[in-house]
Scaffold this motif. Structure first.
Motif, PDB file in Angstrom:
ATOM      1  N   GLU A  70       0.886  -1.291   0.230  1.00 46.38           N
ATOM      2  CA  GLU A  70      -0.221   0.184  -0.295  1.00 46.38           C
ATOM      3  C   GLU A  70       1.178   1.454   0.344  1.00 46.38           C
ATOM      4  O   GLU A  70       0.202   2.178  -0.724  1.00 46.38           O
ATOM      5  N   GLY A 115     -12.241 -13.945 -10.523  1.00 42.08           N
ATOM      6  CA  GLY A 115     -11.857 -12.909 -10.825  1.00 42.08           C
ATOM      7  C   GLY A 115     -10.322 -12.495  -9.663  1.00 42.08           C
ATOM      8  O   GLY A 115     -10.229 -11.348  -9.951  1.00 42.08           O
ATOM      9  N   LEU A 117      -7.384 -14.153  -7.072  1.00 42.73           N
ATOM     10  CA  LEU A 117      -6.023 -15.205  -7.033  1.00 42.73           C
ATOM     11  C   LEU A 117      -5.743 -15.567  -6.209  1.00 42.73           C
ATOM     12  O   LEU A 117      -4.928 -16.088  -6.265  1.00 42.73           O
ATOM     13  N   HIS A 118      -5.822 -14.302  -4.926  1.00 49.64           N
ATOM     14  CA  HIS A 118      -6.132 -14.501  -3.752  1.00 49.64           C
ATOM     15  C   HIS A 118      -5.845 -16.097  -3.047  1.00 49.64           C
ATOM     16  O   HIS A 118      -6.636 -16.395  -3.121  1.00 49.64           O
ATOM     17  N   ASP A 119      -5.000 -16.844  -2.564  1.00 53.22           N
ATOM     18  CA  ASP A 119      -4.921 -18.073  -2.364  1.00 53.22           C
ATOM     19  C   ASP A 119      -4.322 -18.669  -1.018  1.00 53.22           C
ATOM     20  O   ASP A 119      -4.725 -20.079  -0.703  1.00 53.22           O
ATOM     21  N   GLY A 121      -5.048 -17.538   2.355  1.00 53.89           N
ATOM     22  CA  GLY A 121      -5.835 -17.736   3.301  1.00 53.89           C
ATOM     23  C   GLY A 121      -6.874 -18.610   3.123  1.00 53.89           C
ATOM     24  O   GLY A 121      -7.072 -19.463   3.717  1.00 53.89           O
ATOM     25  N   SER A 163     -14.280 -17.204  -0.637  1.00 53.87           N
ATOM     26  CA  SER A 163     -13.026 -16.765  -0.620  1.00 53.87           C
ATOM     27  C   SER A 163     -12.852 -15.440  -1.520  1.00 53.87           C
ATOM     28  O   SER A 163     -13.148 -16.017  -2.623  1.00 53.87           O
ATOM     29  N   THR A 167     -12.033  -6.203  -3.372  1.00 58.56           N
ATOM     30  CA  THR A 167     -12.871  -5.775  -3.494  1.00 58.56           C
ATOM     31  C   THR A 167     -14.249  -5.817  -4.569  1.00 58.56           C
ATOM     32  O   THR A 167     -15.158  -5.691  -3.922  1.00 58.56           O
TER      33      THR A 167
HETATM   34  C1  B12 Z   1      -0.462 -11.945  -1.208  1.00 55.25           C
HETATM   35  C2  B12 Z   1      -0.783 -10.700  -1.853  1.00 55.25           C
HETATM   36  C3  B12 Z   1      -0.918 -10.904  -3.113  1.00 55.25           C
HETATM   37  C4  B12 Z   1      -0.274 -12.444  -3.944  1.00 55.25           C
HETATM   38  C5  B12 Z   1      -0.942 -13.417  -4.136  1.00 55.25           C
HETATM   39  C6  B12 Z   1      -1.131 -14.911  -4.252  1.00 55.25           C
HETATM   40  C7  B12 Z   1      -1.655 -16.085  -3.866  1.00 55.25           C
HETATM   41  N1  B12 Z   1      -0.786 -16.588  -3.821  1.00 55.25           N
HETATM   42  O1  B12 Z   1      -2.641 -15.762  -2.374  1.00 55.25           O
HETATM   43  C8  B12 Z   1      -0.486 -10.965  -5.766  1.00 55.25           C
HETATM   44  C9  B12 Z   1       0.959 -10.750  -5.858  1.00 55.25           C
HETATM   45  C10 B12 Z   1      -0.712 -12.434  -6.988  1.00 55.25           C
HETATM   46  C11 B12 Z   1      -1.292 -10.420  -5.393  1.00 55.25           C
HETATM   47  C12 B12 Z   1      -2.064  -9.563  -6.352  1.00 55.25           C
HETATM   48  C13 B12 Z   1      -3.038  -9.014  -6.485  1.00 55.25           C
HETATM   49  N2  B12 Z   1      -3.819  -7.632  -5.603  1.00 55.25           N
HETATM   50 CO1  B12 Z   1      -2.753  -8.674  -3.922  1.00 55.25          CO
HETATM   51  N3  B12 Z   1      -2.123  -9.414  -2.361  1.00 55.25           N
HETATM   52  C14 B12 Z   1      -1.728  -9.946  -1.364  1.00 55.25           C
HETATM   53  C15 B12 Z   1      -1.825  -9.386   0.713  1.00 55.25           C
HETATM   54  C16 B12 Z   1      -0.506  -8.810   0.572  1.00 55.25           C
HETATM   55  C17 B12 Z   1      -1.290 -10.719   0.937  1.00 55.25           C
HETATM   56  C18 B12 Z   1      -2.992 -11.127   0.727  1.00 55.25           C
HETATM   57  C19 B12 Z   1      -3.176 -12.376   2.366  1.00 55.25           C
HETATM   58  O2  B12 Z   1      -2.098 -13.676   2.101  1.00 55.25           O
HETATM   59  N4  B12 Z   1      -2.947 -12.303   3.551  1.00 55.25           N
HETATM   60  C20 B12 Z   1      -2.811 -13.783   3.564  1.00 55.25           C
HETATM   61  C21 B12 Z   1      -3.960 -14.502   4.585  1.00 55.25           C
HETATM   62  C22 B12 Z   1      -3.459 -15.504   5.989  1.00 55.25           C
HETATM   63  O3  B12 Z   1      -5.172 -13.255   4.866  1.00 55.25           O
HETATM   64  P1  B12 Z   1      -6.613 -14.036   3.847  1.00 55.25           P
HETATM   65  O4  B12 Z   1      -6.340 -13.954   3.067  1.00 55.25           O
HETATM   66  O5  B12 Z   1      -6.847 -12.467   5.054  1.00 55.25           O
HETATM   67  O6  B12 Z   1      -7.140 -14.755   4.945  1.00 55.25           O
HETATM   68  C23 B12 Z   1      -7.462 -15.202   6.508  1.00 55.25           C
HETATM   69  C24 B12 Z   1      -8.745 -14.163   6.378  1.00 55.25           C
HETATM   70  O7  B12 Z   1      -8.995 -13.611   5.526  1.00 55.25           O
HETATM   71  C25 B12 Z   1     -10.312 -15.682   6.448  1.00 55.25           C
HETATM   72  N5  B12 Z   1      -9.848 -16.114   5.220  1.00 55.25           N
HETATM   73  C26 B12 Z   1     -10.051 -15.957   3.788  1.00 55.25           C
HETATM   74  N6  B12 Z   1      -9.812 -16.413   2.855  1.00 55.25           N
HETATM   75  C27 B12 Z   1     -11.631 -17.296   3.587  1.00 55.25           C
HETATM   76  C28 B12 Z   1     -12.816 -18.129   3.512  1.00 55.25           C
HETATM   77  C29 B12 Z   1     -13.102 -18.817   4.270  1.00 55.25           C
HETATM   78  C30 B12 Z   1     -14.557 -19.372   3.960  1.00 55.25           C
HETATM   79  C31 B12 Z   1     -12.935 -18.532   5.585  1.00 55.25           C
HETATM   80  C32 B12 Z   1     -14.024 -18.998   6.192  1.00 55.25           C
HETATM   81  C33 B12 Z   1     -12.267 -17.254   6.475  1.00 55.25           C
HETATM   82  C34 B12 Z   1     -11.102 -17.440   4.407  1.00 55.25           C
HETATM   83  O8  B12 Z   1      -9.171 -16.738   7.347  1.00 55.25           O
HETATM   84  C35 B12 Z   1      -7.381 -16.761   6.708  1.00 55.25           C
HETATM   85  C36 B12 Z   1      -6.631 -17.114   7.648  1.00 55.25           C
HETATM   86  O9  B12 Z   1      -6.642 -16.407   8.516  1.00 55.25           O
HETATM   87  C37 B12 Z   1      -3.529  -8.566   0.499  1.00 55.25           C
HETATM   88  C38 B12 Z   1      -2.856  -7.750   1.895  1.00 55.25           C
HETATM   89  C39 B12 Z   1      -3.530  -8.209   2.543  1.00 55.25           C
HETATM   90  N7  B12 Z   1      -2.714  -7.853   3.313  1.00 55.25           N
HETATM   91  O10 B12 Z   1      -4.972  -7.883   2.952  1.00 55.25           O
HETATM   92  C40 B12 Z   1      -2.711  -7.736  -0.878  1.00 55.25           C
HETATM   93  C41 B12 Z   1      -4.154  -7.720  -1.645  1.00 55.25           C
HETATM   94  C42 B12 Z   1      -5.578  -8.018  -1.601  1.00 55.25           C
HETATM   95  N8  B12 Z   1      -4.229  -7.705  -3.232  1.00 55.25           N
HETATM   96  C43 B12 Z   1      -4.611  -6.402  -4.344  1.00 55.25           C
HETATM   97  C44 B12 Z   1      -4.506  -5.861  -4.681  1.00 55.25           C
HETATM   98  C45 B12 Z   1      -4.672  -4.358  -5.461  1.00 55.25           C
HETATM   99  C46 B12 Z   1      -4.005  -7.130  -5.728  1.00 55.25           C
HETATM  100  C47 B12 Z   1      -3.205  -6.962  -7.437  1.00 55.25           C
HETATM  101  C48 B12 Z   1      -5.236  -6.136  -8.380  1.00 55.25           C
HETATM  102  C49 B12 Z   1      -2.555  -5.936  -7.792  1.00 55.25           C
HETATM  103  C50 B12 Z   1      -1.766  -6.083  -9.200  1.00 55.25           C
HETATM  104  N9  B12 Z   1      -2.042  -4.288  -9.240  1.00 55.25           N
HETATM  105  O11 B12 Z   1      -1.834  -6.542 -10.331  1.00 55.25           O
HETATM  106  C51 B12 Z   1      -3.492  -8.090  -8.104  1.00 55.25           C
HETATM  107  C52 B12 Z   1      -4.386  -9.624  -7.786  1.00 55.25           C
HETATM  108  C53 B12 Z   1      -5.166 -10.454  -8.621  1.00 55.25           C
HETATM  109  C54 B12 Z   1      -6.006 -11.352  -8.908  1.00 55.25           C
HETATM  110  N10 B12 Z   1      -6.579 -11.496  -9.743  1.00 55.25           N
HETATM  111  O12 B12 Z   1      -6.835 -11.856  -7.862  1.00 55.25           O
HETATM  112  C55 B12 Z   1      -4.880  -5.476  -2.981  1.00 55.25           C
HETATM  113  C56 B12 Z   1      -6.170  -5.211  -2.562  1.00 55.25           C
HETATM  114  C57 B12 Z   1      -7.339  -3.790  -2.503  1.00 55.25           C
HETATM  115  C58 B12 Z   1      -9.047  -4.476  -2.781  1.00 55.25           C
HETATM  116  N11 B12 Z   1      -9.425  -3.508  -2.860  1.00 55.25           N
HETATM  117  O13 B12 Z   1      -9.443  -4.926  -3.365  1.00 55.25           O
HETATM  118  C59 B12 Z   1      -4.339  -5.846  -1.027  1.00 55.25           C
HETATM  119  C60 B12 Z   1      -5.409  -5.427  -0.262  1.00 55.25           C
HETATM  120  C61 B12 Z   1      -2.856  -5.141  -0.898  1.00 55.25           C
HETATM  121  C62 B12 Z   1      -3.646  -3.383  -0.671  1.00 55.25           C
HETATM  122  N12 B12 Z   1      -3.053  -2.968   0.103  1.00 55.25           N
HETATM  123  O14 B12 Z   1      -3.408  -2.978  -1.663  1.00 55.25           O
HETATM  124  N13 B12 Z   1      -1.893 -10.346  -4.076  1.00 55.25           N
END
Ligand code: B12
Length: 227
Positions: A70, A115, A117-119, A121, A163, A167
Motif C-alpha cells: 500500500e 476474478g 487469485l489470492h489463495d 488465506g 474467499s 473489493t
Molecule cells: C499476497 C498478496 C497478493 C499475491 C497473492 C498470492 C497468492 N497466491 O495468494 C499476488 C501478488 C498474486 C497479489 C495480486 C494482486 N493483489 Co494482492 N495482496 C496480497 C496481500 C499482501 C496478502 C494477502 C494474504 O495472503 N494475506 C494473508 C492471509 C493469511 O490472510 P487472508 O487472505 O485475509 O485470509 C485469512 C482471513 O481473511 C480468512 N479467510 C480468507 N478466506 C477465507 C475463506 C473462508 C471460507 C473463511 C472461513 C475464512 C477466510 O482466514 C484466512 C486465514 O486466517 C494483500 C494485503 C492484505 N493484507 O490482505 C494484497 C491485496 C489483497 N492485494 C491487492 C491488490 C490490489 C492486488 C492486485 C490487483 C495487484 C495488481 N495491481 O495486479 C492483484 C490481483 C490479482 C487477482 N486477480 O487476484 C489489494 C486489494 C485492494 C482492494 N481494495 O481490493 C491488497 C489489499 C493490497 C493493498 N493493500 O492494496 N496479491
C-alpha cells in the motif's frame, strides 16, 4: 532463541521473502542466515504449537506485506516472494496441523471466487479445517458461481466456504448465494465467507451464514452450526 523471538524471526523472513538460508532478502546482507524453512523446523523442534506459528508469524507477516504494498515500498514480485514463503511454511506445518483418524465432520467445498487469485488465506483455512476433521473439496482460485454451486450439488456438501481478497470480487459471493437459491440448494448448505475486505455487515447483506475473520473463527462457527 526463545519462542517470541523465533516467531518474530519467522515473520521477519516472510516479509523479506526468504524461503531458505541461501536466499537473498528484500534488505541486503541476510544471505546465509536461517530463513523460513529452517526457522519453522526449529520452532516445531522446540515444541511450539503449529497453530501459533500460523497466527503469530504467517498471518501477521502477510499483513505487514500488504501495508508495504500500500505504501509502494513493495511491488507484486515482493508480495509473491512472501506468498511463496507462507506456502513453504504451510507445507512443513500441514502434517502437524492434521489430526490422524478423526471422523469426518462433513464435506466442505471451498473456493476463491471468480476474478480473484489470492489463495493463501483459503489454503490456510482448508488445511486447518482438514485438521479439524472436515472433508475438504478445494476448487482452487478464480472459480465461477456456477462451478461452486455444481460442486455443492455433486458432493451434497453441507458447507461451502468462499474467499475474496479484492473489493471488486467480493460481490461474486452474493451471486453464489443467489445461485444456490435458484437451484433450490440454499436450505441444505451453510455459506461461510472470508477475506480481508469482508465484514459481518457484508455477510448479512449477501445472505451468507457467517463471516469468519480467520480459520479459528471458522472452526468455532462450524461448531455452533452443528450444535
Ligand atoms: C499476497 C498478496 C497478493 C499475491 C497473492 C498470492 C497468492 N497466491 O495468494 C499476488 C501478488 C498474486 C497479489 C495480486 C494482486 N493483489 Co494482492 N495482496 C496480497 C496481500 C499482501 C496478502 C494477502 C494474504 O495472503 N494475506 C494473508 C492471509 C493469511 O490472510 P487472508 O487472505 O485475509 O485470509 C485469512 C482471513 O481473511 C480468512 N479467510 C480468507 N478466506 C477465507 C475463506 C473462508 C471460507 C473463511 C472461513 C475464512 C477466510 O482466514 C484466512 C486465514 O486466517 C494483500 C494485503 C492484505 N493484507 O490482505 C494484497 C491485496 C489483497 N492485494 C491487492 C491488490 C490490489 C492486488 C492486485 C490487483 C495487484 C495488481 N495491481 O495486479 C492483484 C490481483 C490479482 C487477482 N486477480 O487476484 C489489494 C486489494 C485492494 C482492494 N481494495 O481490493 C491488497 C489489499 C493490497 C493493498 N493493500 O492494496 N496479491
Amino acid at each position: 532463541m526463545d519462542k517470541q523471538e523465533l516467531l518474530e524471526k519467522i515473520a521477519f523472513n516472510v516479509v523479506q521473502g526468504r524461503v531458505e538460508a541461501e536466499d537473498e532478502g528484500f534488505d541486503p546482507g541476510l544471505e546465509g542466515q536461517p530463513a523460513v524453512t529452517e526457522l519453522v523446523e526449529q520452532a516445531l523442534e522446540q515444541g511450539i504449537d503449529p497453530k501459533e506459528i500460523v497466527l503469530a508469524s504467517l498471518t501477521e507477516s502477510m499483513e505487514q506485506v500488504g501495508e508495504k504494498f500500500e505504501r509502494n515500498e513493495y511491488l507484486i514480485p515482493d508480495m509473491l516472494a512472501s506468498a511463496e514463503c507462507v506456502g513453504a511454511a504451510m507445507d512443513i506445518l500441514s502434517p502437524h496441523l492434521m489430526k490422524a483418524g478423526v471422523e469426518s465432520k462433513g464435506k466442505f467445498v471451498i473456493a476463491t471466487v471468480s476474478g480473484d487469485l489470492h489463495d493463501i488465506g483459503k489454503n490456510i483455512v482448508a488445511i486447518m479445517l482438514k485438521g479439524a476433521g472436515y472433508n475438504i473439496i478445494d476448487l482452487g482460485t478464480d472459480v465461477s458461481p456456477e462451478r461452486i454451486v455444481q460442486a455443492v450439488k455433486e458432493h451434497q456438501a453441507p458447507y461451502v466456504g468462499l474467499s475474496a481478497l479484492l473489493t471488486t470480487t467480493m460481490r461474486v459471493m452474493g451471486e453464489v448465494v443467489s445461485k444456490l437459491k435458484e437451484e433450490g440448494l440454499r436450505d441444505q448448505v451453510k455459506v461461510l465467507v472470508g477475506g480481508a475486505p469482508l465484514s459481518d455487515q457484508f455477510a448479512k447483506e449477501i445472505g451468507a451464514d457467517a463471516y469468519c475473520k480467520d480459520a479459528f473463527h471458522a472452526i468455532d462457527s462450524l461448531k455452533s452450526m452443528a450444535a
